[in-house]
Design a protein around this motif. Structure first.
Motif, short mmCIF file in Angstrom:
data_model
loop_
_atom_site.label_atom_id
_atom_site.label_comp_id
_atom_site.label_asym_id
_atom_site.label_seq_id
_atom_site.Cartn_x
_atom_site.Cartn_y
_atom_site.Cartn_z
N ASN A 34 0.81 -1.21 0.00
CA ASN A 34 0.00 0.00 0.00
C ASN A 34 0.85 1.27 0.00
OD1 ASN A 34 -3.05 -0.34 0.14
ND2 ASN A 34 -2.30 -1.97 1.46
N ALA A 35 1.92 1.22 0.81
CA ALA A 35 2.78 2.40 0.88
C ALA A 35 3.41 2.67 -0.47
CB ALA A 35 3.85 2.21 1.95
N SER A 36 3.92 1.63 -1.14
CA SER A 36 4.61 1.90 -2.39
C SER A 36 3.60 2.34 -3.47
CB SER A 36 5.44 0.71 -2.86
OG SER A 36 4.73 -0.48 -2.71
N PHE A 37 2.39 1.85 -3.32
CA PHE A 37 1.36 2.30 -4.26
C PHE A 37 1.10 3.79 -4.07
CE2 PHE A 37 -3.31 2.90 -4.94
CZ PHE A 37 -3.22 2.93 -6.32
N ILE A 38 0.95 4.19 -2.81
CA ILE A 38 0.71 5.62 -2.55
C ILE A 38 1.91 6.44 -3.03
CG2 ILE A 38 0.30 7.36 -0.77
CD1 ILE A 38 -1.12 5.22 0.86
N ARG A 93 5.93 25.46 -7.06
CA ARG A 93 5.72 24.03 -7.28
C ARG A 93 6.12 23.26 -6.03
NH1 ARG A 93 6.03 19.47 -10.54
NH2 ARG A 93 5.37 20.61 -12.39
N LYS A 94 7.27 23.67 -5.48
CA LYS A 94 7.76 22.96 -4.31
C LYS A 94 6.76 23.06 -3.15
CE LYS A 94 12.00 21.83 -2.19
NZ LYS A 94 12.89 22.32 -1.20
N SER A 95 6.26 24.26 -2.91
CA SER A 95 5.29 24.40 -1.82
C SER A 95 4.00 23.66 -2.14
CB SER A 95 4.93 25.86 -1.54
OG SER A 95 5.95 26.71 -1.91
N ALA A 96 3.59 23.74 -3.41
CA ALA A 96 2.32 23.13 -3.77
C ALA A 96 2.35 21.62 -3.56
CB ALA A 96 1.99 23.44 -5.22
N TYR A 97 3.50 21.03 -3.90
CA TYR A 97 3.59 19.57 -3.79
C TYR A 97 4.25 19.15 -2.49
CZ TYR A 97 2.09 19.02 -8.60
OH TYR A 97 1.36 19.00 -9.74
N ARG A 98 4.44 20.10 -1.60
CA ARG A 98 5.17 19.80 -0.38
C ARG A 98 4.56 18.63 0.38
NH1 ARG A 98 5.50 24.66 3.49
NH2 ARG A 98 3.53 23.73 4.14
N ASN A 99 3.24 18.66 0.54
CA ASN A 99 2.59 17.60 1.31
C ASN A 99 2.73 16.26 0.62
OD1 ASN A 99 1.88 19.11 3.46
ND2 ASN A 99 -0.09 19.74 2.58
N HIS A 100 2.65 16.27 -0.72
CA HIS A 100 2.81 15.01 -1.44
C HIS A 100 4.23 14.49 -1.30
CE1 HIS A 100 -1.13 15.25 -2.99
NE2 HIS A 100 -0.92 16.35 -3.69
N GLU A 101 5.17 15.43 -1.41
CA GLU A 101 6.56 15.02 -1.30
C GLU A 101 6.83 14.50 0.11
OE1 GLU A 101 9.37 18.08 -2.29
OE2 GLU A 101 11.02 16.66 -2.14
N LEU A 102 6.24 15.20 1.08
CA LEU A 102 6.39 14.77 2.47
C LEU A 102 5.85 13.36 2.65
CD1 LEU A 102 7.03 15.64 5.43
CD2 LEU A 102 4.66 16.30 5.61
N MET A 103 4.65 13.14 2.12
CA MET A 103 4.02 11.83 2.23
C MET A 103 4.89 10.78 1.58
SD MET A 103 1.03 10.56 3.22
CE MET A 103 -0.12 9.21 2.95
N ALA A 104 5.36 11.06 0.37
CA ALA A 104 6.18 10.09 -0.35
C ALA A 104 7.47 9.83 0.42
CB ALA A 104 6.48 10.60 -1.75
N THR A 105 8.04 10.88 1.00
CA THR A 105 9.30 10.70 1.72
C THR A 105 9.09 9.85 2.97
OG1 THR A 105 9.90 12.90 1.00
CG2 THR A 105 11.25 11.93 2.71
N MET A 123 10.62 6.15 3.63
CA MET A 123 11.39 5.88 4.84
C MET A 123 10.83 4.64 5.52
SD MET A 123 12.23 9.26 6.98
CE MET A 123 11.21 9.13 8.43
N MET A 124 9.52 4.62 5.60
CA MET A 124 8.84 3.52 6.27
C MET A 124 9.11 2.20 5.56
SD MET A 124 4.90 3.79 7.31
CE MET A 124 4.65 5.16 8.34
N TRP A 150 12.82 12.91 16.94
CA TRP A 150 13.34 14.28 16.95
C TRP A 150 14.16 14.54 15.69
CZ3 TRP A 150 18.44 16.14 17.33
CH2 TRP A 150 18.54 17.52 17.53
N GLY A 151 15.03 13.57 15.36
CA GLY A 151 15.86 13.71 14.16
C GLY A 151 15.03 13.80 12.90
N SER A 152 14.05 12.89 12.78
CA SER A 152 13.30 12.88 11.53
C SER A 152 12.43 14.13 11.42
CB SER A 152 12.47 11.61 11.39
OG SER A 152 11.55 11.52 12.43
N LEU A 153 11.91 14.59 12.56
CA LEU A 153 11.11 15.82 12.52
C LEU A 153 11.97 17.02 12.11
CD1 LEU A 153 8.76 15.46 15.60
CD2 LEU A 153 8.10 15.58 13.22
N SER A 154 13.19 17.08 12.66
CA SER A 154 14.05 18.21 12.29
C SER A 154 14.38 18.12 10.81
CB SER A 154 15.36 18.21 13.08
OG SER A 154 15.18 17.72 14.36
N LEU A 155 14.68 16.89 10.35
CA LEU A 155 14.99 16.71 8.93
C LEU A 155 13.81 17.14 8.07
CD1 LEU A 155 16.89 13.35 8.43
CD2 LEU A 155 17.50 15.61 7.58
N LEU A 156 12.64 16.65 8.45
CA LEU A 156 11.46 16.98 7.66
C LEU A 156 11.21 18.47 7.66
CD1 LEU A 156 8.97 14.13 8.63
CD2 LEU A 156 10.28 14.40 6.53
#
Lengths: 403, 251, 433
Positions: free
Chosen positions: A34-38, A268-280, A284-285, C375-381
């Motif tokens: 599921n994660a890789s799909f998202i 663009r960076k701000s607009a996709y920030r949440n998506h990039e955050l989610m993907a990152t 990681m997970m 803490w580390g990952s939050l700072s990184l993010l």
């Protein structure tokens, strides 16, 4: 020859270990799938082309706070000032900036008569002049640009000419040519706009909106106290222009605030920030999850080897080759991995269903659980072979020692 | 002291039922030294496990020191093991990560003594077996005989009324075996009841009383065999004697 | 006894450093991920109104026509905002909207700055418990008889007046002189619950001006404007009279009776407006939502966030299952020692406790390490994504929550292995090995 039966019976006898491994694999597969799909869905979103020269175009705003200002005339002078600055390729006033998360959006009315009138899909509305296309760097694929003399000033509802994005043209008129068509900016019959051109790609302001690709450029230079400008300049000149533009504009009139310089690429960076955050975070997970699962697998194999040292020695004494020992452990874990993988894939699909019904996620594609299982088999091989090779080195003499 | 009436123990698996003990009867009086012999598989260990409250039994009555043992809760039987029973094993079963003092201290911990009392008892028990000077050593640094003496000290530390020994000399050479045996005899002399499982007839003969288990039943029953054994050391080794001396004897 | 168990646990951990490290790592990564996502989630879902949450209500009105919007809009029209002020029921109430000004001072050298402002009534400050550094809100009278008065934030006061008490001084907003009546102490609720239309995690405005000035000063709306019909809006008067939604309305109601009375008042208001030809929907209604409900209605917590928290909880479970397996292996290997302890008089309870203490210790280490990861990952993010600080600050509650979750999780994972080891028959392991 691999003997699956004795391996199976070994597995059945020590239930708890394999069951735990099984649970872990099931959960891992369902999460990773599921994660890789998202992740891939978000990457697809982020890689959509805006159609612009993103690192050359920037926007900023001017706020003329003296209410006596003739906004239209002021904007006209400002535009001339801007276009004459060194490094500037094009400049236009605009109602909104692509990908900025704020702007104008509306539906239009279509049809032959009041009864048959219907609404178009929503589209972003860019009010600007003949320099809009050049400034944004979008490609005209049909029709023509505005002529300078066609540009009107003041209120937005006087617009009578439009250039639309290909996506909007297709959504509205299908395969019919868009150039020459007419829609109404208000109710049927009011504020008709004639389409004179089609651009290949032009996105709107909200990246999460389903009509992101729908855009319309209308031939009006807005005259409000607040004016947004789009400027295209040679790459890297933004830093200088950030200083030069307010200075130049203040030379003309001091009673304004000039601020908010931002490249489209930053928007663009701000607009996709949440998506990039989610993907990152999800990536990681996934990585950590695979790491933990394989470490756990390796740990279990090591423990099993330790526990079965004597048994392995006995097997070796009875003529088992090193290869046989390794394949014993491999097959043992492949069985768990495949059973876990299959159940995990089913759970993954279920989880995907849940996510889809609870949140706005599309249906999980089957390729994801399947490739996760495939990846898991590779991982199992690595996690098992390393400790199992150690097991294969156990001396047959161990079997004869009593303690 | 110990009274078993018609004890039977059945092990069941999916396929077979094994009668480890059947209608087992035994009375042991306070202060006795009983040797239990028998062929392997006869039920010696099962008897010892039941006597030591490590295992339950299927049928019968068991009284230890007047307490009915059948259907005791785990907490109660653990408390009885802790307070009244000392165990000595063939394999010594010292905890390898703990030093001697800590090993001896284990039962005292579970009894809930305070630090001072624990220290006193550990000291005393280790002195009794002549290893007080090696308190901080790890079991692996000791010979088998010494390890067994530590195990005996551990059993003694709780001042049990009742000592259960399972082949206590089985892993020792004859010289060390003799020393351990002497120690047990001293302990018995001081009033502790001892039941010792062994397959060594030589050792068994040194006990006051011999019983033999065959097929889960008490088969042979000899009371006060001979009765005129010589005791080489008439008193317990105490702290007044030099521990270092004892060390030399043992090693 | 606890310290004895702790001592034993520590020895056991030291004895198998690799295995212990693996377990601590597993649980710490699980905790790290969970705390990271939970922190963002919690910070996003914090209710900044605190105990006043259940007394403050946002008002929504179904003023749109038939076949237009299918649900209540977050905002209301100016005319409704203006009319609702007449209700005698609420303890406090205020309409508001967002605008902005070019700010100037008496100093001609001062370069004008652009600042967001909130147009509102005096009650705003009491309603949302805004603290004051100097002065206070404008008089109640100003709400009906407009006066050029302004309240500014501590931050703007620092920027413009170097932090001095500026009450009584003049500030020029779009060239109009306003008299400063109050300076608020730093006040920045996150989420910005009183107006979530324009970025739920944006900063609070730095300037507050009276709502009563809007018709004269023609403050432009800098927030979202939503229209459900085409209507002329060329003049400000047209805008004020329009059906466009660009105002927000909050009331304070102290008890259920007041709530009921106010709901009744709103129902009457809608009936009355219907007579005037507005509120065309037959079942047009009003709804009030307290702060908690309001945040929910507005989906202030992004869906992504919830998915992340859910997935990371699953992740934590994987870590626990992983740990469970390793613990089982570790404990069973120790069965002979436990046999001895049992024979010597340790009860099952004591053995169980011993192992649970060990597991708890591993959990605690994992929790502390996990907190570090978080803490580390939050700072990184926050560094990489320029997230709002409010979201990436490790909340104080996490300092307690992380080790607690870790310990509880570890104990859960430890129950089965500890039970297995304490319930095995000790006699099995006592025979010579």
């Amino acid at each position: 020859m691999l003997q699956i039966k004795p391996i199976l019976s070994t597995l059945m006898r020590n239930k708890s270990g394999p069951i735990l491994l099984l649970i872990q694999i099931i959960l891992s597969v369902s999460i990773v799938a599921n994660a890789s799909f998202i992740i891939s869905e978000r990457i697809d979103l982020m890689s959509r082309d805006s159609g612009l020269a993103e690192s050359e175009v920037f926007d900023f705003r001017v706020y003329n706070f003296n209410p006596e200002t003739d906004y239209g005339a002021q904007n006209g002078r400002d535009m001339t000032t801007l276009r004459n600055l060194p490094g500037v390729i094009g400049a236009t006033s605009t109602s909104m900036t692509p990908l900025s998360g704020g702007g104008w959006m509306s539906v239009f009315t279509l049809g032959e008569s009041e009864e048959t009138a219907k609404e178009t899909e929503g589209a972003a509305i860019y009010y600007g002049d003949e320099q809009m296309l050049k400034t944004l760097g979008v490609k005209l694929i049909a029709g023509r640009n505005f002529f300078e003399e066609e540009i009107l000033q003041g209120s937005p509802n006087q617009a009578n000419l439009g250039i639309v994005s290909q996506a909007f043209a297709k959504a509205t008129w299908g395969d019919e040519p868009a150039v020459g068509q007419v829609f109404y900016a208000a109710d049927f019959g009011q504020e008709p706009v004639e389409i004179i051109g089609v651009v290949e790609t032009l996105q709107g302001a909200w990246v999460n909106n389903s009509s992101l690709e729908n855009s319309v450029i209308l031939n009006v230079e807005l005259a409000f106290p607040f004016t947004k400008f789009l400027v295209r300049a040679e790459e890297g000149t933004l830093a200088q222009l950030k200083e030069a533009i307010p200075a130049a504009l203040h030379r003309d009139n001091r009673e304004r605030v000039v601020s908010g310089f931002k490249l489209i690429s930053e928007h663009r960076k701000s607009a996709y920030r949440n998506h990039e955050l989610m993907a990152t975070v999800l990536s990681m997970m996934v990585i950590l999850l695979l790491l933990i699962t394989s470490l756990g697998l390796a740990g279990m194999v090591m423990f099993n080897i330790e526990r079965r040292t004597k048994q392995i020695g006995t097997r070796r004494a009875l003529g088992a080759k090193k290869r046989d020992i390794i394949s014993f452990f491999l097959v043992e874990n492949y069985i768990i991995c495949i059973v876990g993988g299959v159940i995990g894939a089913l759970v993954a699909v279920q989880l995907g269903q849940q996510l889809m019904s609870l949140y706005s996620l599309p249906q999980l594609e089957l390729i994801y659980p399947l490739s996760t299982v495939a990846g898991l088999i590779v991982l199992t091989t690595i996690a098992v072979i390393l400790p199992a090779r150690k097991a294969a080195r156990i001396s047959p003499a161990i079997a004869t020692r009593s303690v | 002291m110990l009274s078993m009436k018609n004890i039977s123990k059945v092990f069941k698996t999916d396929l077979v039922e094994t009668h480890a003990l059947r209608e087992f009867n035994l009375e042991v009086n306070e202060g006795e030294f009983v040797a239990v012999t028998g062929p392997s598989g006869s039920g010696k260990t099962t008897f010892l496990n039941i006597a030591g409250l490590l295992e339950g039994f299927t049928q019968g009555d068991y009284f230890l020191d007047g307490v009915n043992i059948s259907n005791l809760s785990d907490n109660k039987s653990a408390a009885i093991r802790n307070e009244k029973i000392g165990f000595i094993f063939q394999g010594f079963n010292l905890i390898p990560d703990l030093n001697l003092a800590e090993n001896v201290e284990v039962p005292l911990r579970y009894r809930g003594f305070n630090a001072k009392e624990r220290k006193r008892r550990v000291q005393h028990a280790l002195e009794q077996v002549g290893l007080a000077a090696r308190m901080k050593h790890l079991p692996s640094q000791l010979s088998g005989g010494q390890q067994q003496r530590v195990a005996i000290a551990r059993a003694l530390a709780g001042e049990p009324r009742f000592l259960l020994a399972d082949e206590p000399t089985g892993n020792l050479d004859s010289m060390m075996a003799r020393q351990v045996m002497e120690l047990l005899e001293e302990i018995n002399k001081a009033g502790t009841t001892i039941i010792m499982v062994t397959h060594d007839p030589e050792l068994a003969r040194r006990a006051q009383r011999n019983i033999q288990i065959v097929d889960g039943q008490v088969c042979d029953f000899t009371m006060y065999q001979g009765g005129e054994r010589t005791i080489e050391k008439p008193h317990l080794v105490t702290g007044s004697q030099e521990p270092s001396n004892q060390d030399k004897v043992a090693s | 006894m606890f310290f004895y168990y702790l001592d034993l646990a520590w020895r056991s951990i030291k004895k198998t450093p690799f295995l212990s490290l693996l377990m601590v790592l597993a649980i710490s990564i699980g905790i790290g991920i969970t705390i990271t996502t939970l922190n963002i989630y919690q910070m996003a879902s914090i209710n900044p109104a605190g105990e006043r949450s259940s007394k403050l209500f946002e008002v929504r009105l179904w003023s749109q026509g038939i076949d237009t919007w299918s649900r209540l809009n977050q905002q209301i029209t100016y005319q409704d905002g203006f009319n609702l002020r007449k209700s005698p029921v609420p303890v406090r109430q205020t309409p508001m909207f967002m605008t902005g000004f070019a700010v100037q001072t008496d100093d001609p050298e001062f370069t004008p700055v652009l600042e967001n402002a909130r147009v509102t009534d005096r009650d705003f400050f009491g309603l949302f418990s805004v603290p004051f550094l100097y002065g206070g809100a404008w008089d109640k009278q100003v709400d009906s008889e407009p006066a050029y008065q302004v309240v500014i934030s501590e931050e703007l006061n620092k920027q413009v007046f170097a932090g001095e008490n500026s009450v009584g001084k003049t500030l020029y907003l779009n060239r109009k002189p306003y008299q400063i009546v109050g300076v608020t102490k730093t006040w920045n609720p996150s989420p910005k619950y009183y107006d979530v239309n324009n970025g739920a995690f944006n900063d609070a405005e730095k300037i507050f001006v009276p709502y009563s000035l809007a018709p004269t000063e023609e403050y432009q709306s800098w927030g979202n404007n939503q229209s459900w019909r085409n209507e002329p809006m060329d003049t400000y008067a047209q805008r004020l009279a329009s059906e466009a939604h660009w105002n927000q309305y909050w009331v304070e109601l102290d008890n259920p009776e007041q709530i009921r009375a106010y709901e009744e008042w709103l129902a009457n208001y809608i009936e009355q407006q219907k007579l005037l030809g507005r509120f065309e929907m037959p079942d047009a209604k009003a709804e009030i939502a307290d702060v908690a409900q309001w945040l929910k209605v507005n989906k202030v917590v992004p869906e992504d966030n919830k998915i992340l928290v859910g997935l990371s909880a699953l992740f934590l479970i994987v870590c626990l299952v992983n740990m469970l397996g390793l613990l089982l292996a570790k404990f069973l290997k120790r069965a002979p020692e436990i046999g001895v302890r049992r024979a010597i008089g340790a009860s099952q309870t004591q053995i169980f406790s011993q192992h649970m203490v060990e597991v708890g210790l591993i959990g605690f280490c994992g929790g502390v390490l996990g907190l570090l990861w978080a803490w580390g990952s939050l700072s990184l993010l926050s560094a990489h994504f320029e997230l709002e600080d409010a979201l990436t600050q490790l909340g104080y509650s996490m300092w307690v929550l992380a080790p607690s979750i870790a310990i509880i999780a570890a104990l859960l994972a430890g129950i089965y292995p500890a039970w297995r080891i304490c319930s095995t028959n000790p006699s099995v392991h006592l025979k010579s090995q």
